[in-house]
Enzyme design. Structure first.
Site, PDB file in Angstrom:
ATOM      1  N   GLY A 138      53.789 -85.962 -85.057  1.00  0.00           N
ATOM      2  CA  GLY A 138      55.138 -86.041 -85.644  1.00  0.00           C
ATOM      3  C   GLY A 138      55.171 -86.693 -87.011  1.00  0.00           C
ATOM      4  N   LYS A 142      43.395 -71.237 -81.900  1.00  0.00           N
ATOM      5  CA  LYS A 142      44.805 -71.359 -81.487  1.00  0.00           C
ATOM      6  C   LYS A 142      45.089 -70.402 -80.329  1.00  0.00           C
ATOM      7  CE  LYS A 142      47.057 -73.170 -85.630  1.00  0.00           C
ATOM      8  NZ  LYS A 142      48.174 -73.117 -86.561  1.00  0.00           N
TER       9      LYS A 142
HETATM   10  N1  LIG Z   1      52.083 -71.200 -91.361  1.00  0.00           N
HETATM   11  C1  LIG Z   1      51.716 -71.990 -92.348  1.00  0.00           C
HETATM   12  O1  LIG Z   1      51.854 -71.652 -93.539  1.00  0.00           O
HETATM   13  C2  LIG Z   1      51.172 -73.355 -92.031  1.00  0.00           C
HETATM   14  C3  LIG Z   1      50.931 -74.256 -93.086  1.00  0.00           C
HETATM   15  C4  LIG Z   1      50.464 -75.537 -92.759  1.00  0.00           C
HETATM   16  C5  LIG Z   1      50.252 -75.879 -91.425  1.00  0.00           C
HETATM   17  N2  LIG Z   1      50.498 -74.969 -90.428  1.00  0.00           N
HETATM   18  C6  LIG Z   1      50.300 -75.338 -89.015  1.00  0.00           C
HETATM   19  O2  LIG Z   1      51.274 -76.322 -88.668  1.00  0.00           O
HETATM   20  C7  LIG Z   1      50.705 -77.275 -87.757  1.00  0.00           C
HETATM   21  C8  LIG Z   1      50.841 -78.680 -88.330  1.00  0.00           C
HETATM   22  O3  LIG Z   1      50.132 -78.727 -89.571  1.00  0.00           O
HETATM   23  P1  LIG Z   1      50.435 -79.889 -90.662  1.00  0.00           P
HETATM   24  O4  LIG Z   1      49.849 -79.413 -91.944  1.00  0.00           O
HETATM   25  O5  LIG Z   1      51.872 -80.284 -90.580  1.00  0.00           O
HETATM   26  O6  LIG Z   1      49.544 -81.063 -90.072  1.00  0.00           O
HETATM   27  P2  LIG Z   1      49.064 -82.421 -90.787  1.00  0.00           P
HETATM   28  O7  LIG Z   1      50.156 -82.914 -91.636  1.00  0.00           O
HETATM   29  O8  LIG Z   1      47.720 -82.220 -91.433  1.00  0.00           O
HETATM   30  O9  LIG Z   1      48.763 -83.352 -89.528  1.00  0.00           O
HETATM   31  C9  LIG Z   1      49.685 -83.547 -88.480  1.00  0.00           C
HETATM   32  C10 LIG Z   1      49.387 -84.817 -87.707  1.00  0.00           C
HETATM   33  O10 LIG Z   1      48.300 -84.595 -86.791  1.00  0.00           O
HETATM   34  C11 LIG Z   1      47.744 -85.861 -86.468  1.00  0.00           C
HETATM   35  N3  LIG Z   1      46.286 -85.731 -86.501  1.00  0.00           N
HETATM   36  C12 LIG Z   1      45.458 -85.758 -87.565  1.00  0.00           C
HETATM   37  N4  LIG Z   1      44.183 -85.574 -87.173  1.00  0.00           N
HETATM   38  C13 LIG Z   1      44.202 -85.430 -85.841  1.00  0.00           C
HETATM   39  C14 LIG Z   1      43.207 -85.244 -84.852  1.00  0.00           C
HETATM   40  N5  LIG Z   1      41.922 -85.136 -85.171  1.00  0.00           N
HETATM   41  N6  LIG Z   1      43.615 -85.143 -83.559  1.00  0.00           N
HETATM   42  C15 LIG Z   1      44.920 -85.221 -83.229  1.00  0.00           C
HETATM   43  N7  LIG Z   1      45.909 -85.426 -84.129  1.00  0.00           N
HETATM   44  C16 LIG Z   1      45.538 -85.512 -85.409  1.00  0.00           C
HETATM   45  C17 LIG Z   1      48.253 -86.911 -87.493  1.00  0.00           C
HETATM   46  O11 LIG Z   1      49.214 -87.749 -86.850  1.00  0.00           O
HETATM   47  P3  LIG Z   1      48.927 -89.295 -86.448  1.00  0.00           P
HETATM   48  O12 LIG Z   1      47.967 -89.855 -87.463  1.00  0.00           O
HETATM   49  O13 LIG Z   1      50.286 -89.933 -86.529  1.00  0.00           O
HETATM   50  O14 LIG Z   1      48.371 -89.269 -85.071  1.00  0.00           O
HETATM   51  C18 LIG Z   1      48.931 -86.013 -88.530  1.00  0.00           C
HETATM   52  O15 LIG Z   1      50.040 -86.640 -89.143  1.00  0.00           O
HETATM   53  C19 LIG Z   1      49.261 -76.795 -87.516  1.00  0.00           C
HETATM   54  O16 LIG Z   1      49.234 -75.958 -86.396  1.00  0.00           O
HETATM   55  C20 LIG Z   1      48.951 -75.990 -88.760  1.00  0.00           C
HETATM   56  O17 LIG Z   1      47.944 -75.003 -88.567  1.00  0.00           O
HETATM   57  C21 LIG Z   1      50.965 -73.716 -90.712  1.00  0.00           C
END
Ligand SMILES: NC(=O)c1ccc[n+]([C@@H]2O[C@H](COP(=O)([O-])OP(=O)(O)OC[C@H]3O[C@@H](n4cnc5c(N)ncnc54)[C@H](OP(=O)(O)O)[C@@H]3O)[C@@H](O)[C@H]2O)c1
Length: 295
Positions: A14, A133
């Site tokens: 989150g 995924k």
């Molecule tokens: N469709 C698109 O264009 C697009 C673009 C970007 C992302 N996405 C998808 O959206 C989702 C979220 O991506 P995001 O870019 O928002 O993520 P993010 O900001 O890189 O990370 C989300 C959170 O995951 C936790 N985290 C980091 N490393 C981890 C690990 N090794 N194990 C468990 N938790 C971990 C951290 O929270 P804490 O440190 O608080 O635990 C971090 O704040 C993913 O499925 C990604 O593939 C899609």
């Protein structure tokens, strides 16, 4: 069969780019008790602090300690995963990352699981990341828990990363520029996630939503209108083939990933009409990107 309302929602990841907006939307909805699940060790995090100030409870667990995770998830009706490893995203293993969450959710009696999908519609073998995924999605569907898979196309905020370079007024496409892509901004994705918890149509379902659907060329035109200038663009449709066969010039894994996303986001049928709100027009997101590039 209608079921009792989901009231307590925990969001893993989150504090992330997307996760923040999901938590924010759940809080704005007003009908959920919202928890943000963070990993140990505890670290300072501005987004967590902001979300806590708006009413979210920040909880911590070691993902490698099953009992720890089960304890953290006890009392949760729905677990939404927006977790993502911070590095080498195009090589991430979303199956391995989320299995501890699924195992603990089952043990804790969590009712619904929304996996960290938030993307496009790929076929098996399209890309290692999307394969992980898909592997996890299958496990969620077989787990006996209720599930919702939410696909939202490209994140509007990440269009720069997808090839639209506002500063240099250039675009690079890895598929035919006439390819249609669904694009959604993260605050709307958060709203779709929150409302999905109340909709019977989203229980045990794969949902596709789109803020808008345009061809890449049409998006380029919106950028040109927003910047008031003509952009140059290049097309390289061969990256996936060259990468798979290691033919020079060998593209980077990121280019292959962008090509995969661009080729898999056309979303012929979308489920927007199941939801109560209209998403933000893409021109608004493009205006923000243009403004950000000018500072
Ligand atoms: N469709 C698109 O264009 C697009 C673009 C970007 C992302 N996405 C998808 O959206 C989702 C979220 O991506 P995001 O870019 O928002 O993520 P993010 O900001 O890189 O990370 C989300 C959170 O995951 C936790 N985290 C980091 N490393 C981890 C690990 N090794 N194990 C468990 N938790 C971990 C951290 O929270 P804490 O440190 O608080 O635990 C971090 O704040 C993913 O499925 C990604 O593939 C899609």
């Amino acid at each position: 069969m209608s079921s009792t309302p989901i009231t307590t929602v925990t969001v893993a990841g989150g504090t992330g780019g997307l996760g923040f907006h999901i938590v924010d939307a759940l809080l704005s909805d007003g009908s959920f008790k919202v928890k943000v699940l963070r990993r140990l060790p505890k670290t300072a995090n501005e987004k967590a602090e902001l979300l806590a100030s708006k009413g979210a409870e920040i909880i911590y667990a070691d993902y490698n300690q099953h009992d720890d995770l089960v304890k953290a998830l006890s009392g949760t009706d729905a677990l939404i995963s927006a977790a993502s490893p911070a590095v080498a995203k195009h090589e991430s293993d979303f199956d391995a990352l989320q299995m501890p969450l699924l195992n603990a959710a089952k043990a804790a009696g969590v009712r619904r699981f929304i996996p960290s999908e938030w993307g496009v519609e790929t076929k098996p073998g399209d890309h290692p990341l999307t394969d992980t995924k898909a592997a996890f999605r299958e496990k969620v569907e077989q787990s006996g828990l209720e599930y919702t898979r939410i696909a939202c196309g490209l994140f509007a905020e990440y269009l720069g990363w997808c090839g639209f370079d506002v500063k240099n007024k250039t675009a690079k496409f890895y598929v035919d520029p006439d390819t249609t892509v669904a694009v959604t901004c993260m605050s709307d994705i958060g709203k779709y996630a929150a409302e999905s918890l109340k909709l019977e149509a989203c229980r045990n379902a794969s949902i596709k939503v789109a803020g808008s659907r345009y061809s890449l060329k049409e998006i380029l035109k919106l950028f040109e209108e927003a910047t008031g200038s003509k952009w140059k663009f290049t097309v390289d449709e061969g990256v996936r083939h060259r990468y798979a066969n290691q033919i020079d010039p060998i593209p980077s894994p990121i280019e292959v990933f962008i090509a995969t996303l661009s080729a898999s986001a056309s979303f012929e049928n979308i489920d927007n009409d199941k939801f109560s709100f209209s998403p933000r027009p893409l021109v608004d997101d493009i205006a923000v990107l243009v403004q950000q590039a000018s500072v």
